[in-house]
Design an enzyme around this catalytic site. Structure first.
Site, PDB file in Angstrom:
ATOM      1  N   ASP A   3      93.513  64.245  90.595  1.00  0.00           N
ATOM      2  CA  ASP A   3      94.417  63.539  91.500  1.00  0.00           C
ATOM      3  C   ASP A   3      94.717  64.380  92.729  1.00  0.00           C
ATOM      4  O   ASP A   3      94.999  65.578  92.629  1.00  0.00           O
ATOM      5  CB  ASP A   3      95.733  63.232  90.774  1.00  0.00           C
ATOM      6  CG  ASP A   3      96.724  62.532  91.689  1.00  0.00           C
ATOM      7  OD1 ASP A   3      96.591  61.315  91.880  1.00  0.00           O
ATOM      8  OD2 ASP A   3      97.628  63.221  92.219  1.00  0.00           O
TER       9      ASP A   3
ATOM     10  N   TYR B  47      98.195  66.081 101.243  1.00  0.00           N
ATOM     11  CA  TYR B  47      98.352  67.399 100.631  1.00  0.00           C
ATOM     12  C   TYR B  47      97.667  68.467 101.489  1.00  0.00           C
ATOM     13  O   TYR B  47      96.475  68.364 101.796  1.00  0.00           O
ATOM     14  CB  TYR B  47      97.771  67.429  99.216  1.00  0.00           C
ATOM     15  CG  TYR B  47      98.471  66.548  98.205  1.00  0.00           C
ATOM     16  CD1 TYR B  47      99.718  65.988  98.459  1.00  0.00           C
ATOM     17  CD2 TYR B  47      97.878  66.264  96.974  1.00  0.00           C
ATOM     18  CE1 TYR B  47     100.358  65.185  97.530  1.00  0.00           C
ATOM     19  CE2 TYR B  47      98.511  65.462  96.037  1.00  0.00           C
ATOM     20  CZ  TYR B  47      99.739  64.920  96.314  1.00  0.00           C
ATOM     21  OH  TYR B  47     100.355  64.115  95.392  1.00  0.00           O
TER      22      TYR B  47
ATOM     23  N   SER C 173     104.650  66.135  87.750  1.00  0.00           N
ATOM     24  CA  SER C 173     105.694  67.108  87.430  1.00  0.00           C
ATOM     25  C   SER C 173     106.252  66.970  86.017  1.00  0.00           C
ATOM     26  O   SER C 173     107.474  66.930  85.816  1.00  0.00           O
ATOM     27  CB  SER C 173     106.842  67.042  88.444  1.00  0.00           C
ATOM     28  OG  SER C 173     107.581  68.234  88.420  1.00  0.00           O
TER      29      SER C 173
ATOM     30  N   ALA D 128     108.817  69.553  85.246  1.00  0.00           N
ATOM     31  CA  ALA D 128     109.980  69.612  86.146  1.00  0.00           C
ATOM     32  C   ALA D 128     109.883  70.775  87.121  1.00  0.00           C
ATOM     33  O   ALA D 128     110.768  71.638  87.181  1.00  0.00           O
ATOM     34  CB  ALA D 128     111.276  69.670  85.342  1.00  0.00           C
TER      35      ALA D 128
ATOM     36  N   GLN E  26      96.462  78.915  83.640  1.00  0.00           N
ATOM     37  CA  GLN E  26      97.510  77.905  83.485  1.00  0.00           C
ATOM     38  C   GLN E  26      96.919  76.580  83.011  1.00  0.00           C
ATOM     39  O   GLN E  26      97.519  75.875  82.205  1.00  0.00           O
ATOM     40  CB  GLN E  26      98.244  77.715  84.811  1.00  0.00           C
ATOM     41  CG  GLN E  26      99.046  78.922  85.244  1.00  0.00           C
ATOM     42  CD  GLN E  26      99.599  78.771  86.653  1.00  0.00           C
ATOM     43  OE1 GLN E  26      98.924  78.258  87.543  1.00  0.00           O
ATOM     44  NE2 GLN E  26     100.826  79.197  86.864  1.00  0.00           N
TER      45      GLN E  26
ATOM     46  N   GLU F 105      96.010  76.855  79.256  1.00  0.00           N
ATOM     47  CA  GLU F 105      97.183  76.796  78.390  1.00  0.00           C
ATOM     48  C   GLU F 105      97.766  75.386  78.299  1.00  0.00           C
ATOM     49  O   GLU F 105      98.046  74.877  77.213  1.00  0.00           O
ATOM     50  CB  GLU F 105      98.254  77.765  78.893  1.00  0.00           C
ATOM     51  CG  GLU F 105      98.034  79.200  78.455  1.00  0.00           C
ATOM     52  CD  GLU F 105      97.962  79.339  76.939  1.00  0.00           C
ATOM     53  OE1 GLU F 105      98.924  78.950  76.249  1.00  0.00           O
ATOM     54  OE2 GLU F 105      96.922  79.810  76.438  1.00  0.00           O
TER      55      GLU F 105
END
Length: 334
Positions: A49, A54, A205, A208, A290, A293
């Site tokens: 996405d 962006y 998100s 958060a 990241q 994980e």
């Protein structure tokens, strides 16, 4: 990796998608971005996405380059249109002119012949909805996009767009809202409307803005090199959660994560995937580790007791008001 239908459409996407808001072309450059993209592909992610806005269009370029050489039919590419992609008065919004010019720009930057899901990044109060949907219909009929979606639209706006999409015989199949265990504003109205109409949520998100990783501690200085200290990387969106009452409750989730055999970030991503109307959760990364994980949240089933305890901990500080969604779309174009 697990896979889900996008709403009631026939399109199947990875339940964890890789997104490059605030990273590619701004926080990280091509080499690191490509490493993150490769990590996503290695983990089984097929859904990517982005948006023309962006990093001032650079994110699409970086993603296109990073995916170069991959079998196109094995990927699902999602991008968006609405926010300013140039200096002109018509380089924004959902007018016919901007949509038609933006789709061609996105195709060029992503180095592809078509977009799997082309999304209205916000609702445009300055353009008749009929004009917007008619333009999207022409984009679909031209083969430049296969499906249409929206992002941060209210239930009422989704219903109106869906009615026009049916008249035009084009597949409006998704909504892309913010959603996490702390940000639950879609649950009261948007999710029920989407379930009724057959739209799936592709949520952004889920951790958060990093708060649900537990890295922000109550009463402590903000860690260096985090989003909360980056004015160009979303610091304002993190700030709402940097209250001691929120951070203390996030720390209370640690025993629950340990019980489930997950990190706090994995628990947060797994939580949004328990909602049957969620087709995918978008994760981002500035390092490939990241990605590796966070994809471990795929396929995780959280038991009802654990979900109830999470609710008891977070409900006092979570956001639920459905009216907040309307605030995401400004009355005048940015």
């Amino acid at each position: 990796m697990e896979f889900r239908h996008l709403g009631r459409s026939g399109l199947i996407i990875s339940e964890i998608a890789y997104g490059n808001w605030l990273t590619h072309g701004s926080q990280v450059e091509q080499e690191t971005a490509t490493a993150c993209i490769r990590a996503a592909l290695d983990a089984g992610i097929t859904t990517f996405d982005t948006a023309d806005v962006y990093a001032e269009t650079r994110a699409e370029t970086v993603l296109g380059q990073g995916l170069k050489g991959e079998r196109r039919a094995g990927l699902e590419l999602l991008t968006k249109v609405y926010f300013p992609a140039g200096p002109g008065r018509n380089d924004r919004g959902l007018s016919r002119k901007h949509i038609m010019e933006s789709i061609d720009g996105s195709l060029r930057r992503l180095q592809t012949d078509y977009i799997d899901l082309y999304q209205a990044h916000r609702y445009d109060h300055s353009t008749p909805l009929e004009e917007t949907m008619d333009a999207f219909a022409d984009v679909v009929r031209s083969g430049k996009a296969l499906y249409i979606g929206v992002s941060e639209w209210t239930a009422e706006q989704i219903r109106a767009a869906h009615a026009l999409a049916r008249e035009l015989h084009i597949p409006l199949v998704s909504n892309q809202p913010q959603y996490s265990a702390l940000w639950r504003v879609i649950e009261a109205e948007v999710v029920p409307a989407s379930e009724e109409l057959g739209l799936g949520q592709v949520v952004w998100s889920p951790i958060a803005q990093g708060v649900l990783t537990g890295k922000y501690l109550p009463g402590a200085r903000l860690p260096a090199s985090t989003r909360a200290r980056d004015d160009k990387g979303g610091a304002a969106s993190v700030a709402r959660w940097l209250r001691n009452d929120v951070l203390e409750r996030v720390q209370q989730l640690k025993p629950l994560a340990a019980e489930a055999g997950l990190s706090l970030a994995q628990l947060a991503v797994a939580w949004v995937l328990q909602n049957s109307n969620v087709s995918a959760a978008i994760i981002g990364a500035s390092r490939p580790e990241q990605v590796t994980e966070n994809v471990k949240a795929a396929g995780v089933k959280l038991d009802a007791g654990l979900l109830k305890r999470m609710d008891e901990i977070l409900t006092p500080v979570a956001m639920f008001d459905p009216a907040i969604t309307a605030e995401a779309s400004p009355q005048t174009r940015p």
